[in-house]
Design an enzyme around this catalytic site. Structure first.
Site, PDB file in Angstrom:
ATOM      1  N   CYS A  46      79.483   7.372  78.838  1.00 21.96           N
ATOM      2  CA  CYS A  46      79.181   8.260  79.406  1.00 21.96           C
ATOM      3  C   CYS A  46      80.316   9.401  79.503  1.00 21.96           C
ATOM      4  CB  CYS A  46      78.807   8.180  81.000  1.00 21.96           C
ATOM      5  SG  CYS A  46      79.843   7.028  82.052  1.00 21.96           S
ATOM      6  N   HIS A  64      73.864   9.697  80.907  1.00 21.38           N
ATOM      7  CA  HIS A  64      73.467   8.270  81.174  1.00 21.38           C
ATOM      8  C   HIS A  64      72.039   8.183  80.380  1.00 21.38           C
ATOM      9  CE1 HIS A  64      76.668   8.327  84.145  1.00 21.38           C
ATOM     10  NE2 HIS A  64      76.991   7.202  83.838  1.00 21.38           N
ATOM     11  N   ASP A 104      73.322  14.933  83.025  1.00 22.55           N
ATOM     12  CA  ASP A 104      73.689  13.495  83.231  1.00 22.55           C
ATOM     13  C   ASP A 104      73.818  12.852  81.807  1.00 22.55           C
ATOM     14  OD1 ASP A 104      73.872  10.747  83.739  1.00 22.55           O
ATOM     15  OD2 ASP A 104      72.541  11.065  85.636  1.00 22.55           O
TER      16      ASP A 104
END
Length: 574
Positions: A400, A527, A525
């Site tokens: 990440c 992820h 994000d």
């Protein structure tokens, strides 16, 4: 606040007088009246539009460069059809009274000054020197000409003397209305200007949407002489090494305008660019032959309230002069790769990833409980969203921070601060092994985690940019740092790399109610593991507004660190 204001003494009918709030030049007082700020350049061109019931000033450009008449002509050629240089602001006019215009200003309509009380004072030179006012200041004035249409043409002409090429360009300008056809978005019909006018064709429905989003409406111009050469190419003569001319033009108009009016405005804009190109060619004389054509490029600058169509931006000396006239910071705003791509075309440095997915998230979240007009700051410019599993590489569960770093690097590429490739995860590990003593033993290709500190090292070494670090003990400490993060977005505007416990995120905006202490955080994000489908990404919340509870859950009471990349500044970046 809008008001109907008188045109002037002895003139009937209401007139709305509005200026766009221009940072460092024009603002407003407590009553919403336009004021000229202190320490502005002594002379500024006032650019805008004049209608029968409205005059709007959209931008103020430095008018101190000489020769004044040449720069006025250059700026007029750079404006979309429907806009013009309306007047001159002489901030230090004696007594704050607008006077006559200095030599080289042509037939401008308005003379303006900073009144004794700081108010913008404007005189209409076309109406027996009638004073106009008071003027209202608005952050985003709504032009009567609220829709922008954009067109383009490419031409190849046989080489010859400058005068010969100039004559060819002028001949083409005169013949355009007879040979050009138009294709509006959503239509396969290719009418001429005459056919549009005869059949009273209406402006396409897409125009309304373009006006609301402020995106230029792309209109393709085709020519009967093209054959199969392509939808926007215009060729007249065969040549071994022809001169290439690329036109990129635009026009502002109202959404109720007819299709014929839009087509006519675009034709006029194209003819102005052809005339400007002809003047450039003629300057080489009757004996010398120009070695290159002229390319116009479309720019959308946040400092201006309108598009700008510029030529010669491939030359740094031209960019330096334009930066002064447009009052731009020393950043790469006018390089060719910073021009506005044609709709549907990728940025020249795009990696094919989703650009600015946060734009569909609004200026505040739907669950917002703060004030109705919070302070919202967003990343400035373009970036591309990097996340797990991209580039045919499986980093699910550990990559990440690498992906957040890639998102930050993409910002510098797309703003033309760097032409370096977007580093892969393997590239990042190799760089860390070389530059960071703590990672000298890292196994290249391993699943080794990195954090915001390593992100700072990489940005400093790979791109040569400085970074600020914010170390927060927990989410409550992070909340107390919101004013500093707001200042970052206002002054630097880069994406922020975040480390929240064992997770990394990219922060691209903040919504803040200082009185209530409420804040929302716009997160990209890394992820996410799916395909680059924007609808899915937004619906599932992978890009969106988050509250403090989101970070409390991620950190479990642990730290939050932020790497705030800085913007390089200096003449070398112009």
């Amino acid at each position: 606040w809008r008001a109907q204001l008188p045109w002037g003494h002895g003139v009937r009918g209401p007139m709305r007088l509005v200026v766009r709030s221009v940072p460092g030049v024009l603002g407003s007082d407590a009553e919403g009246r336009a004021v000229v700020l202190e320490e502005v350049p002594d002379q500024l061109w006032l650019v805008g539009a004049a209608e029968e019931e409205e005059i709007v000033i959209l931008s103020a450009l430095d008018a101190t460069l000489t020769p004044r008449a040449a720069w006025l002509a250059k700026l007029e050629a750079a404006l979309p059809e429907g806009l013009r240089v309306l007047g001159l602001l002489q901030a230090s006019a004696p007594g704050g009274v607008p006077g006559s215009l200095p030599q080289g200003c042509g037939e401008l309509r308005l003379s303006a000054a900073r009144g004794p009380d700081g108010l913008l004072v404007v005189r209409d030179l076309s109406s027996s020197s009638t004073d106009l006012g008071p003027w209202l200041a608005e952050a985003s004035p709504s032009l009567v000409r609220s829709v922008c249409a954009r067109g383009r043409l490419a031409l190849w002409l046989q080489q010859g003397t400058g005068e010969r090429v100039a004559r060819q360009l002028q001949d083409l300008a005169q013949s355009l209305p007879q040979c050009v056809r138009f294709r509006f978005p959503g239509s396969d019909v290719l009418p001429t200007l005459e056919q549009l006018d005869t059949h009273k064709a209406v402006f396409p429905k897409a125009a309304s949407a373009a006006g609301e989003s402020r995106e230029p409406l792309p209109v393709e111009l085709l020519c009967d002489q093209l054959g199969a050469a392509g939808p926007t190419n215009f060729a007249t003569l065969e040549a071994r090494e022809p001169l290439e001319f690329r036109l990129d033009f635009a026009a502002y108009m109202g959404p109720s305008s007819s299709a014929a009016a839009a087509a006519g405005a675009l034709l006029a804009a194209a003819q102005r660019q052809l005339s400007a190109a002809a003047a450039s060619m003629a300057a080489t004389g009757s004996k010398a032959a120009p070695t290159a054509g002229v390319a116009f490029r479309c720019y959308r600058l946040p400092q201006l309230g309108h598009l700008l169509l510029l030529s010669e931006t491939e030359r740094q000396s031209e960019r330096v002069a334009l930066h002064q006239v447009l009052r731009l910071p020393k950043t790469p705003a006018l390089r060719p790769e910073c021009s506005l791509p044609w709709p549907g075309m990728p940025h020249p440095r795009s990696m094919g990833k989703i650009a600015n997915p946060h734009l569909d998230c609004g200026l505040r979240p739907g669950w917002w409980k703060g004030c109705k007009q919070p302070k919202t700051v967003l990343v400035q410019g373009l970036y591309e969203y990097s996340h797990y599993m991209q580039d045919n590489f499986d980093d699910n569960g550990w990559g990440c921070a690498y992906r957040s770093l890639q998102t930050c690097v993409s910002w510098y590429r797309l703003q033309a601060y760097s032409s370096k490739d977007l580093p892969s995860i393997r590239d990042i590990q190799e760089l860390l092994k070389r530059i960071d003593e703590a990672h000298k033993d890292i196994v290249i290709g391993s699943k080794k985690w990195i954090g915001t500190v390593e992100g700072m090292y990489l940005l400093q070494d790979y791109l040569g940019v400085d970074c600020r670090m914010l170390y927060c003990q927990d989410s409550a400490d992070f909340a107390s740092q919101v004013p500093q993060v707001i200042k970052h977005f206002e002054t630097e505007g880069t994406p922020v790399m975040m480390g929240a416990g064992e997770y990394a995120y990219t922060l691209v905006g903040l919504c803040y109610d200082e009185a209530a202490g409420e804040a929302a955080y716009l997160i990209v994000d890394p992820h996410y593991t799916g395909a680059d489908d924007l609808k899915t990404i937004l619906q599932k919340g992978w890009v969106g507004w988050k509250n403090m509870a989101f970070f409390e859950k991620s950190t479990q009471g642990g730290f939050i660190n932020l790497c705030l990349p800085m913007v390089p500044r200096g003449a070398e970046h112009v």
